[in-house]
Design an enzyme around this catalytic site. Structure first.
Site, PDB file in Angstrom:
ATOM      1  N   GLY A  50      50.030  23.653  14.494  1.00  0.00           N
ATOM      2  CA  GLY A  50      49.654  22.419  15.194  1.00  0.00           C
ATOM      3  C   GLY A  50      48.141  22.256  15.226  1.00  0.00           C
ATOM      4  O   GLY A  50      47.399  23.240  15.230  1.00  0.00           O
ATOM      5  N   ARG A  87      44.060  17.805  21.239  1.00  0.00           N
ATOM      6  CA  ARG A  87      43.645  17.559  22.621  1.00  0.00           C
ATOM      7  C   ARG A  87      42.729  18.636  23.201  1.00  0.00           C
ATOM      8  O   ARG A  87      42.280  18.532  24.343  1.00  0.00           O
ATOM      9  CB  ARG A  87      44.891  17.374  23.504  1.00  0.00           C
ATOM     10  CG  ARG A  87      45.518  16.009  23.335  1.00  0.00           C
ATOM     11  CD  ARG A  87      46.861  15.926  24.002  1.00  0.00           C
ATOM     12  NE  ARG A  87      47.877  16.652  23.253  1.00  0.00           N
ATOM     13  CZ  ARG A  87      49.083  16.959  23.720  1.00  0.00           C
ATOM     14  NH1 ARG A  87      49.414  16.626  24.946  1.00  0.00           N
ATOM     15  NH2 ARG A  87      49.968  17.589  22.973  1.00  0.00           N
ATOM     16  N   TYR A 133      13.243  51.413  32.261  1.00  0.00           N
ATOM     17  CA  TYR A 133      14.047  51.350  31.039  1.00  0.00           C
ATOM     18  C   TYR A 133      14.147  52.751  30.467  1.00  0.00           C
ATOM     19  O   TYR A 133      13.123  53.382  30.171  1.00  0.00           O
ATOM     20  CB  TYR A 133      13.428  50.401  29.992  1.00  0.00           C
ATOM     21  CG  TYR A 133      14.153  50.540  28.672  1.00  0.00           C
ATOM     22  CD1 TYR A 133      15.485  50.142  28.566  1.00  0.00           C
ATOM     23  CD2 TYR A 133      13.541  51.106  27.559  1.00  0.00           C
ATOM     24  CE1 TYR A 133      16.185  50.312  27.384  1.00  0.00           C
ATOM     25  CE2 TYR A 133      14.240  51.280  26.369  1.00  0.00           C
ATOM     26  CZ  TYR A 133      15.563  50.880  26.290  1.00  0.00           C
ATOM     27  OH  TYR A 133      16.270  51.052  25.135  1.00  0.00           O
ATOM     28  N   ALA A 186       1.439  59.569  38.102  1.00  0.00           N
ATOM     29  CA  ALA A 186       1.767  58.142  38.052  1.00  0.00           C
ATOM     30  C   ALA A 186       0.815  57.400  37.131  1.00  0.00           C
ATOM     31  O   ALA A 186      -0.349  57.771  36.985  1.00  0.00           O
ATOM     32  CB  ALA A 186       1.700  57.552  39.455  1.00  0.00           C
TER      33      ALA A 186
END
Ligand code: UD1
Ligand code: MG
Length: 463
Positions: free
Chosen positions: A19, A23, A372, A429
């Site tokens: 088909g 629609r 990350y 750091a």
């Protein structure tokens, strides 16, 4: 109806999927639209496979190539229907693959909720007869073919709505379109059907009257839950059946003991095996194949895909976890993203705005804020300070970062891979490291802090 004795014949399935799906207003063929993350027709194929169908023929139409490519299933037999001349004509396209002594089950590619249990009942209902129909009783049967029975309730024929008179339109029992027929009889009757009807189509449903004319009994099974036989023609029906399907999955999970804060806001697009005391907050999406242990909670708006999660894990809100393994007692989120091939060992912690990819994080290590971590092997009890980045990509290749047990990485550190941080090392750091950081020592790359006397900020000229 005669007593049902299973036929013991091999089962062969024909799925009608030619088909156009006009629609749907989409360039994608209708049967490739997804329900619960899986193409509509794949739901039907999977049911056929669960029924142990010996052959599955798929009748396809226009965008068949795309359907073939997308499904890429070597077990399927592809039958092209060049022109859509009706359901009878569609089945005819598969005839050369059908064996005379098999039971042929005809399914529609756009009816995804039909359960294997219902199909089994239909096959049993057929018994030793040549044909059985799956029917339903609807309050509003409009649009469907109607089942016409005689005074003894024996099925006589199916009349399509467009060919029906007012009396027949009153009938509430409808044809689902699904039927099971002996292979030899199917061939025999299909060759006899014509297209002299309101739609000028070859109706598969004409088989019924032919069978009755030849003295055959047509058995039937009336489906209990008419949602099962609903087809999808537009996006509204797609959304309705999606929710229906999700409600069913949610019910099964709740019956198995899973707590869903709101089953109407839960989506499972795949499979979930969950232990005891699993609590899932709202808007969680589970995709692929997931396994969750005991005593696990998943926060609102999280997406979990192909993940294995052990016991006592807390996943806070808004996490995305894909193709990862999470060990016992881990804490994750909120707002954490675990990308494929991430493995967290027991008691690890991954906090907010942390992305981890293809990395192993050993027991008790913490990556709590804004980091990350990619292509990394991290030891036990490591503390990764806020803002630490593993610079794993040099523009061409990915490189490995190794961090030993008990290392302490100060905030805002860039670890330029390939690199190793020794066990017990401390990194100051704000460092950018590109060489080995020695075990048990303090390493940093920060410039010494200076204060400049007499320095003045620039000022705007006031004139
Ligand atoms: C069909 C039945 C009707 C039943 C209804 C249930 C016939 C004549 N009518 O009607 O009794 O109540 O289904 O939903 O069978 N298809 C093809 N090729 C074609 C035509 C259809 O592959 O040439 C496929 C469609 O993709 C679809 C299925 O067959 O999956 C049914 O076709 P559709 O046009 O929806 O049939 P209905 O008119 O709804
Ligand atoms: Mg239809």
């Amino acid at each position: 109806m005669s007593k049902a004795i299973p036929s013991n014949k091999p089962l062969q399935v024909i799925i009608l999927a030619a088909g156009k799906g006009t629609r749907m207003y989409s360039s994608l063929p209708k049967v490739l639209h997804q329900l619960a993350g899986k193409a509509l027709v794949q739901h039907v194929i999977d049911s056929a496979k669960q029924l142990k169908a010996e052959k599955i023929s798929l009748v396809y139409g226009h965008e068949g190539e795309l359907v073939k490519e997308t499904l890429a299933d070597p077990l399927l037999i592809w039958c092209e229907q060049q022109e859509q001349l009706g359901t009878g004509h569609a089945v005819l396209q598969a005839m050369k693959h059908i064996d005379d002594n098999a039971d042929i089950l005809i399914l529609y590619g756009d009816v995804p909720l039909l359960s294997v249990q219902t199909l089994e009942k239909l096959i049993i209902a057929k018994g030793q007869q040549s044909i059985a129909l799956l029917t339903a009783c609807l309050d509003e049967p409009g649009g469907y073919g109607r089942i016409v029975r005689d005074r003894d309730k024996a099925v006589q024929k199916i009349v399509e709505e467009k060919d029906a008179n007012d009396n027949i339109r009153e009938i509430k029992e409808i044809n689902s379109g699904v039927m099971v027929v002996n292979g030899d009889k199917l061939k025999h009757w299909l060759n006899k059907i014509g297209n002299n009807n309101a739609q000028g189509e070859y109706y598969l449903t004409d088989l019924i009257e032919l069978a009755v004319t030849e003295g055959q009994t047509v058995n039937s099974y009336i489906v209990q839950d008419s949602k099962e036989i609903e087809g999808i023609n537009n996006k509204k029906q797609l959304a309705e059946l999606e929710r229906e399907y999700q409600n069913r999955q949610a019910s099964i999970l709740m019956e198995q003991g899973v707590t869903l804060k709101d089953p109407a806001r839960f989506d499972l697009r795949g499979t979930l095996k969950a232990g005891q005391d699993v609590v899932i907050d709202i808007n969680v999406i589970i995709e692929g194949n997931c396994v969750i242990g005991n005593n696990v909670s998943i926060g609102a708006n999280s997406i979990i895909k192909n993940a294995v999660i052990a016991d006592n894990v807390i996943i806070l809100e808004n996490c995305i976890i894909e193709q990862s393994r999470i060990g016992n007692g881990c804490n994750i989120g909120p707002f954490a993203r675990l990308r494929p091939e991430t493995e967290l060992d027991e008691q690890a912690k991954v906090g907010n705005f942390v992305e981890i990819k293809k990395s192993y994080i050993a027991r008790g290590s913490k990556v709590n804020h804004l980091s990350y971590i990619g292509d990394t092997e991290m030891g036990e009890n490591v503390n990764i300070g806020a803002g630490t980045i593993t610079c794993n990509y040099d523009g061409a290749y990915k490189h490995l970062t190794k961090i030993g047990n008990n290392a302490f990485i100060g905030s805002n550190t860039a670890l330029v891979a390939p690199i190793e941080v020794g066990s017990g090392a401390t990194v100051g750091a704000g460092s950018t490291l590109s060489k080995y950081a020695e075990a048990e020592k303090l390493t940093f790359t920060r410039a010494a802090q200076k204060t400049i006397n007499g320095w003045k900020r620039p000022e705007k000229n006031k004139s």
